[in-house]
Scaffold this motif. Structure first.
Motif, short mmCIF file in Angstrom:
data_model
loop_
_atom_site.label_atom_id
_atom_site.label_comp_id
_atom_site.label_asym_id
_atom_site.label_seq_id
_atom_site.Cartn_x
_atom_site.Cartn_y
_atom_site.Cartn_z
N MET A 1 0.81 -1.21 0.00
CA MET A 1 0.00 0.00 0.00
C MET A 1 0.85 1.27 0.00
O MET A 1 0.43 2.31 -0.50
N GLU A 2 2.06 1.19 0.56
CA GLU A 2 2.93 2.37 0.60
C GLU A 2 3.31 2.86 -0.80
O GLU A 2 3.79 3.99 -0.95
N GLY A 3 3.10 2.03 -1.82
CA GLY A 3 3.45 2.43 -3.18
C GLY A 3 2.49 3.43 -3.79
O GLY A 3 2.83 4.08 -4.79
N PHE A 4 1.29 3.58 -3.22
CA PHE A 4 0.32 4.51 -3.77
C PHE A 4 0.62 5.94 -3.31
O PHE A 4 1.11 6.17 -2.19
N SER A 5 0.32 6.89 -4.16
CA SER A 5 0.50 8.30 -3.84
C SER A 5 -0.69 8.81 -3.05
O SER A 5 -1.66 8.08 -2.79
N THR A 6 -0.65 10.08 -2.67
CA THR A 6 -1.78 10.69 -1.97
C THR A 6 -3.04 10.62 -2.83
O THR A 6 -4.13 10.30 -2.35
N PHE A 7 -2.89 10.91 -4.12
CA PHE A 7 -4.02 10.81 -5.04
C PHE A 7 -4.55 9.38 -5.10
O PHE A 7 -5.76 9.15 -5.14
N GLY A 8 -3.63 8.42 -5.12
CA GLY A 8 -4.03 7.01 -5.16
C GLY A 8 -4.82 6.61 -3.93
O GLY A 8 -5.83 5.90 -4.03
N PHE A 9 -4.37 7.07 -2.76
CA PHE A 9 -5.10 6.76 -1.52
C PHE A 9 -6.49 7.40 -1.52
O PHE A 9 -7.46 6.78 -1.07
N ILE A 10 -6.58 8.63 -1.99
CA ILE A 10 -7.88 9.31 -2.05
C ILE A 10 -8.82 8.56 -2.99
O ILE A 10 -10.01 8.38 -2.70
N LEU A 11 -8.27 8.11 -4.12
CA LEU A 11 -9.08 7.36 -5.08
C LEU A 11 -9.57 6.05 -4.48
O LEU A 11 -10.75 5.69 -4.61
N ILE A 12 -8.68 5.31 -3.81
CA ILE A 12 -9.07 4.05 -3.17
C ILE A 12 -10.12 4.31 -2.10
O ILE A 12 -11.10 3.55 -1.97
N MET A 13 -9.96 5.38 -1.35
CA MET A 13 -10.93 5.73 -0.31
C MET A 13 -12.30 6.01 -0.91
O MET A 13 -13.33 5.58 -0.36
N LEU A 14 -12.35 6.70 -2.04
CA LEU A 14 -13.63 6.98 -2.70
C LEU A 14 -14.26 5.69 -3.23
O LEU A 14 -15.49 5.51 -3.16
N LEU A 15 -13.44 4.79 -3.75
CA LEU A 15 -13.95 3.50 -4.24
C LEU A 15 -14.53 2.69 -3.08
O LEU A 15 -15.58 2.04 -3.22
N ILE A 16 -13.86 2.72 -1.93
CA ILE A 16 -14.37 2.03 -0.74
C ILE A 16 -15.71 2.61 -0.32
O ILE A 16 -16.65 1.88 0.00
#
Length: 440
Positions: A62-77
């Motif tokens: 998970m550390e490989g994702f950027s801030t944008f990636g984490f926000i995107l995953i959070m929205l998908l969740i």
């Protein structure tokens, strides 16, 4: 001539597929990934499906994702966690059209019979409950870290809050919730969020109606509350005794008790780790399987066959039929509910068996994993739990495809996947001759 007919759940099926596909493409963007190398599409798709199906299994760190990636995953969740009712209702509100009978059946399918299926009211109710609980959880987590003098970013607190309430099990750390070990109060908040997310929106609505109108809780709510409490307690006791050997390895009694309770809560679809899950014993893995399979309550963010389905199956086994139903205290459960539960159970067993044997076929020959390890991974994917003993990140391409299918089947729902093609028969108004088939 063939006439294509789609079930009432086709809308849900196509909508979730669209979200997963768009999410996977966005995760492929350079702005989403800053880890080593380029993120392969199968890994992006796996992460998107895992997020929307609120499973929590990942094939990359998970550390490989950027801030944008984490926000995107959070929205998908969040989109996956809001559930079928809110997703469908929101979709119906976009064209501002009147709700036809088909749309009404879709909404009512995921509601209790005594709750109106006015799309606006249901949507407002679900959004209010979801965001209220998540806001309270977020504030409590920030307070817990503040009182401990520990640092946490707002994004991580929000990400974990949404992941916990949606029973997703995603964390911004590869070591999961263990990264918060110095703030145990925050982990308690996460546990409460998991339980709240697994109760179901219908239960909250029923409790609200009970308080306002001073009526008794429905049988559905009583079953959800009592079985949820029972499974948490039983699970904690079983996990404690199967992991007692860790006391000799240096773990304290308090740590083992805390982990047993948290693991019992997390196993029924949340997927957070408080300790290294790859070190659990084979007995603990076996005990975990039925808890993963059962899951949470209908209409909740949890997966599995649901605790009410489990209750109905047990009821059919231990009680004798009375007329066209089963008597429970002052209530009578219809035989149709029992039949649907058994059908649901049978389909779940079929999907699990298919996924397990396919995973065993593609991954069993490597000799890297035991059979129980692969079974644990399949049950975790189907129950949208997200717990792993380390198998997921080492899966082959086809192994990942199998787990993607299993996660999708477990979250979208067995009957929600019933997209079919049928032929209208001109003779369907005639009664067909009855034939009996011997059983046993």
């Amino acid at each position: 001539m063939l006439k294509f007919e789609f079930s009432d759940r086709f809308l849900l099926f196509s909508y979730f597929v669209l979200i997963m596909f768009i999410g996977s493409l966005l995760l492929m963007l350079p702005i989403s990934w800053e880890g080593d190398g380029k993120l392969a599409y199968i890994d992006a798709l796996f992460t998107a499906v895992s997020a929307v199906s609120i499973t929590g299994l990942t094939t990359v760190k998970m550390e490989g994702f950027s801030t944008f990636g984490f926000i995107l995953i959070m929205l998908l969740i969040q989109l996956g966690g809001l559930g079928f009712i809110s997703i469908t209702t929101f979709y119906l509100l976009i064209p501002k059209k009147k709700m036809n009978l088909t749309d009404a059946r879709i909404i009512k399918q995921y509601s209790l019979s005594n709750i109106e299926y006015n799309p606006i009211r249901i949507l407002k109710s679900i959004l209010f409950i979801t965001f209220s609980i998540e806001m309270i959880g977020l504030i409590l987590i920030l307070i817990c870290f503040k009182l401990r003098g520990a640092n946490i970013s707002f994004l991580e607190a929000l990400f974990t809050t949404i992941s916990a309430f949606c029973n997703a099990g995603f964390s911004m750390h590869s070591e999961s919730i263990y990264a918060w070990r110095d703030v145990p109060e925050a982990i308690v908040v996460v546990s409460i969020l998991i339980i709240c997310g697994g109760l179901g929106f219908m239960v909250y609505r029923d409790v609200n109606n009970t308080i306002k109108n001073k009526k008794k809780l429905s049988l559905h709510a009583k079953i959800v509350f009592s079985l949820s409490f029972f499974l948490i307690i039983i699970g904690a006791i079983l996990f404690f005794f199967t992991e007692m050997h860790k006391l000799k390895a240096g773990y304290s009694m308090s740590t083992l008790i805390f982990n047993s309770i948290f693991y019992s809560i997390s196993t029924r679809t949340a997927g957070f780790n408080y300790l290294d899950n790859s070190l659990i014993s084979g007995r603990t893995q076996i005990i975990s399987l039925p808890f993963m399979f059962i899951g949470g309550a209908p209409g909740s963010t949890a997966g599995g066959i649901k605790i009410t389905t489990f209750f109905l199956i047990v009821l059919a086994v231990v009680k004798n039929q009375n007329g066209n139903g089963y008597i429970i205290g002052s209530y009578k459960v219809s035989i149709d509910s029992i039949r649907f539960a058994l059908l649901f159970f049978a389909r779940a067993i079929f999907i699990l068996s298919f996924s397990f044997f396919m995973l065993l076929f593609f991954e069993g020959g490597s000799g890297n994993w035991k059979v129980i390890d692969l079974g644990y991974e399949v049950f975790s994917a189907f129950g949208t739990v997200g717990l792993s003993v380390g198998v997921t990140q080492d899966l082959s391409f086809w192994g990942k495809v199998i787990i993607i299918f299993t996660m999708f089947a477990g979250r979208i729902g067995l009957f929600s996947m019933a997209v079919f093609v049928s032929r209208k028969s001109r003779f369907e108004e005639f009664t067909r001759p009855r034939q009996d088939i011997l059983v046993g």
